[in-house]
Scaffold this motif. Structure first.
Motif, PDB file in Angstrom:
ATOM      1  N   GLU A   1       1.966   4.616  -3.850  1.00  0.00           N
ATOM      2  CA  GLU A   1       1.835   3.458  -2.969  1.00  0.00           C
ATOM      3  C   GLU A   1       0.502   2.752  -3.205  1.00  0.00           C
ATOM      4  O   GLU A   1       0.418   1.524  -3.096  1.00  0.00           O
ATOM      5  CB  GLU A   1       1.961   3.888  -1.506  1.00  0.00           C
ATOM      6  N   GLN A   2      -0.526   3.519  -3.554  1.00  0.00           N
ATOM      7  CA  GLN A   2      -1.813   2.898  -3.859  1.00  0.00           C
ATOM      8  C   GLN A   2      -1.712   2.017  -5.098  1.00  0.00           C
ATOM      9  O   GLN A   2      -2.265   0.909  -5.136  1.00  0.00           O
ATOM     10  CB  GLN A   2      -2.873   3.978  -4.066  1.00  0.00           C
ATOM     11  N   GLU A   3      -0.999   2.485  -6.111  1.00  0.00           N
ATOM     12  CA  GLU A   3      -0.833   1.697  -7.333  1.00  0.00           C
ATOM     13  C   GLU A   3       0.029   0.469  -7.073  1.00  0.00           C
ATOM     14  O   GLU A   3      -0.262  -0.626  -7.598  1.00  0.00           O
ATOM     15  CB  GLU A   3      -0.207   2.571  -8.422  1.00  0.00           C
ATOM     16  N   LYS A   4       1.056   0.617  -6.279  1.00  0.00           N
ATOM     17  CA  LYS A   4       1.888  -0.541  -5.929  1.00  0.00           C
ATOM     18  C   LYS A   4       1.081  -1.573  -5.147  1.00  0.00           C
ATOM     19  O   LYS A   4       1.193  -2.782  -5.388  1.00  0.00           O
ATOM     20  CB  LYS A   4       3.090  -0.091  -5.095  1.00  0.00           C
ATOM     21  N   LEU A   5       0.255  -1.086  -4.224  1.00  0.00           N
ATOM     22  CA  LEU A   5      -0.564  -2.011  -3.443  1.00  0.00           C
ATOM     23  C   LEU A   5      -1.565  -2.729  -4.331  1.00  0.00           C
ATOM     24  O   LEU A   5      -1.796  -3.938  -4.169  1.00  0.00           O
ATOM     25  CB  LEU A   5      -1.294  -1.236  -2.337  1.00  0.00           C
ATOM     26  N   HIS A   6      -2.152  -2.011  -5.283  1.00  0.00           N
ATOM     27  CA  HIS A   6      -3.108  -2.641  -6.194  1.00  0.00           C
ATOM     28  C   HIS A   6      -2.438  -3.729  -7.022  1.00  0.00           C
ATOM     29  O   HIS A   6      -2.976  -4.836  -7.182  1.00  0.00           O
ATOM     30  CB  HIS A   6      -3.711  -1.578  -7.110  1.00  0.00           C
TER      31      HIS A   6
ATOM     32  N   THR B   1       4.591   1.644   3.122  1.00  0.00           N
ATOM     33  CA  THR B   1       5.346   1.614   1.872  1.00  0.00           C
ATOM     34  C   THR B   1       5.307   0.197   1.335  1.00  0.00           C
ATOM     35  O   THR B   1       5.618  -0.757   2.064  1.00  0.00           O
ATOM     36  CB  THR B   1       6.811   2.037   2.092  1.00  0.00           C
ATOM     37  N   VAL B   2       4.910   0.042   0.090  1.00  0.00           N
ATOM     38  CA  VAL B   2       4.876  -1.281  -0.543  1.00  0.00           C
ATOM     39  C   VAL B   2       6.251  -1.563  -1.141  1.00  0.00           C
ATOM     40  O   VAL B   2       6.774  -0.760  -1.918  1.00  0.00           O
ATOM     41  CB  VAL B   2       3.786  -1.347  -1.629  1.00  0.00           C
TER      42      VAL B   2
END
Length: 463
Positions: free
Chosen positions: A221-226, A189-190
């Motif tokens: 979570e992928q968008e937050k990580l990006h 979790t970001v």
């Protein structure tokens, strides 16, 4: 006089009874011709041998069902009984975890591999899912920190190639790459990162803050990580099998390291010619192993793929006009005979194009670098002590971090035996896989690797 051909036309065969009677009549040998004909044994086609997991990992062999292939290998390799006191995630549970995240825009899978490499030494690869099929990777020399009062709380984390997500399933070994085992796995979790220079909260701005939080909650979570990756500040919670509950890390990339990493990545690979063999060896026609290394390698950069050849297509040498083997851009230990292999010109061209694509995109074949990862940038990784539940206190004239809640049990009720603070990563001779229960030496033995020589001098951080 009739000719032979005319006499042949005069021949005739008289059959008494019906044709069916002729078929059902028993012969002298006792066989009933009315019974079904016997089934003749059919020649079974030999199935091609299943490729070695190291060949699949290196890109030398292709398979269609990666989860099924690697799950079968993990299932056969799982120790029974499983070692006592070791965190454990069953192969079926691991397969289910992987299937829930693979191919999903909301997937947030992570893996921590222990990699004992003959040149790079023991290091730990943290990989985070960045899209449906790929993951970004950082190589950490001493593993994840677990002591909030450690003198080496901060670790170097070097960006490596973007990997295919199926690489998360791998436990394998080879004489050139050493052993690779699953140290921990789960989801991430970001978390929002708040700067220490940010102004104090204004009660009048609570509505705007809540709207921002609402917008952030809509992101995957992928968008937050990006987004965090582009800001060079990642605050991430790992929900693993081995790690303690509520384990949070900070990953930070400085402006200086960002510029240095990008400049290094833009350089064209330059090869150094290996040293000539001694005259005595040439006279004896002795062919040693050629060990290549990157011109910018050092003792702290051992975790880069230029040394450890984590996952991806096999790295091959080229020849100069003088017939000497050039240094490969990825830097691996390979026999000189491979450079002399009798391969077609088309195959050579395909291999060169493949290696060039990997270097240019910083992603192995089949993976997509949607996060704009840069090869060999050096990040700084540290334990987020406050988020992990530690408070700063003064004891005997010095500042120490103490756990707020000491009731965390070693066993969370599922038999996983999670780690407790402080914990230390002790290397390939001690650590075991959370899926199979194997150590690095077990993986080498199960894969039939003989003659592996590990790099010496690796020491765990125990203070």
């Amino acid at each position: 006089m009739n000719t032979p051909k005319q006499r042949n036309r005069d021949w005739s065969i008289e059959v008494t009874g019906s044709p069916r009677d002729a078929l059902t009549d028993s012969s002298e040998d006792g066989w009933d011709w009315g019974s079904p004909l016997p089934a003749f044994p059919q020649t079974q086609q030999q199935q091609p041998p299943q490729p070695k997991s190291a060949s699949v990992e290196a890109g030398d062999a292709e398979i269609q069902d990666h989860p099924g292939y690697f799950s079968g290998i993990l299932d056969k390799a799982t120790r029974s009984p499983f070692p006592d006191g070791v965190p454990h995630l069953s192969v079926a549970g691991y397969r289910r975890l992987y299937d829930e995240n693979f191919g999903s825009l909301r997937g947030a899978h992570f893996i921590i591999h222990q990699h004992d490499h003959p040149i790079a030494g023991t290091h730990y690869d943290l990989r985070l899912q960045i899209n449906e099929t790929s993951s970004a990777s950082w190589a950490i020399m001493y593993g994840l920190p677990g002591d909030p009062n450690s003198q080496r709380l901060m670790r170097n984390a070097t960006e490596t190639r973007v990997h295919c997500l199926w690489n998360h399933l791998i436990e394998t070994a080879s004489i050139h790459t050493g052993s690779l085992l699953i140290w921990d796995t789960g989801t991430y979790t970001v978390l929002e990162r708040r700067s220490k220079h940010a102004p104090a909260e204004d009660p009048d701005s609570q509505q705007s803050d809540s709207s921002q939080e609402s917008d952030a909650s809509k992101l995957t979570e992928q968008e937050k990580l990006h987004r965090a990756f582009q800001d060079r500040k990642i605050r991430i919670r790992l929900h693993g099998t081995r790690l303690p509950h509520n384990y949070v890390l900070n990953l930070r990339l400085t402006t200086h390291e960002d510029a240095a990493g990008r400049a290094k990545a833009e350089r064209k690979p330059t090869g150094r010619r290996r040293r000539r063999r001694p005259a005595i060896q040439q006279a004896k026609n002795f062919t040693p192993l050629a060990m290549t290394s990157s011109s910018d390698n050092n003792s702290d950069s051992s975790s880069s793929p230029q040394n450890n050849r984590d996952i991806g297509p096999s790295k091959r040498k080229k020849k100069t006009e003088e017939g000497e083997a050039d240094e490969d851009a990825e830097g691996v230990l390979e026999p000189v005979e491979e450079a002399k292999a009798d391969i077609s010109a088309m195959e050579k061209e395909l291999r060169e194009l493949e290696d060039e694509t990997v270097r240019r995109t910083n992603a192995y074949i089949g993976a997509t670098n949607t996060i704009n990862s840069v090869h060999q940038r050096k990040w700084y990784l540290s334990l987020d002590r406050q988020a992990c539940g530690f408070d700063k206190k003064r004891r005997h004239g010095r500042v120490v971090w103490e756990k707020q809640d000491e009731t965390t049990a070693e066993d969370d009720g599922t038999g996983r035996h999670r780690l407790r603070y402080p914990f230390y990563v002790k290397g390939s001779e001690v650590e075991r896989s959370v899926v199979t229960g194997r150590q690095g030496a077990d993986v080498l033995k199960d894969e039939g690797v003989v003659g592996f020589v590990p790099r010496k001098g690796w020491r765990a951080v125990l203070r």
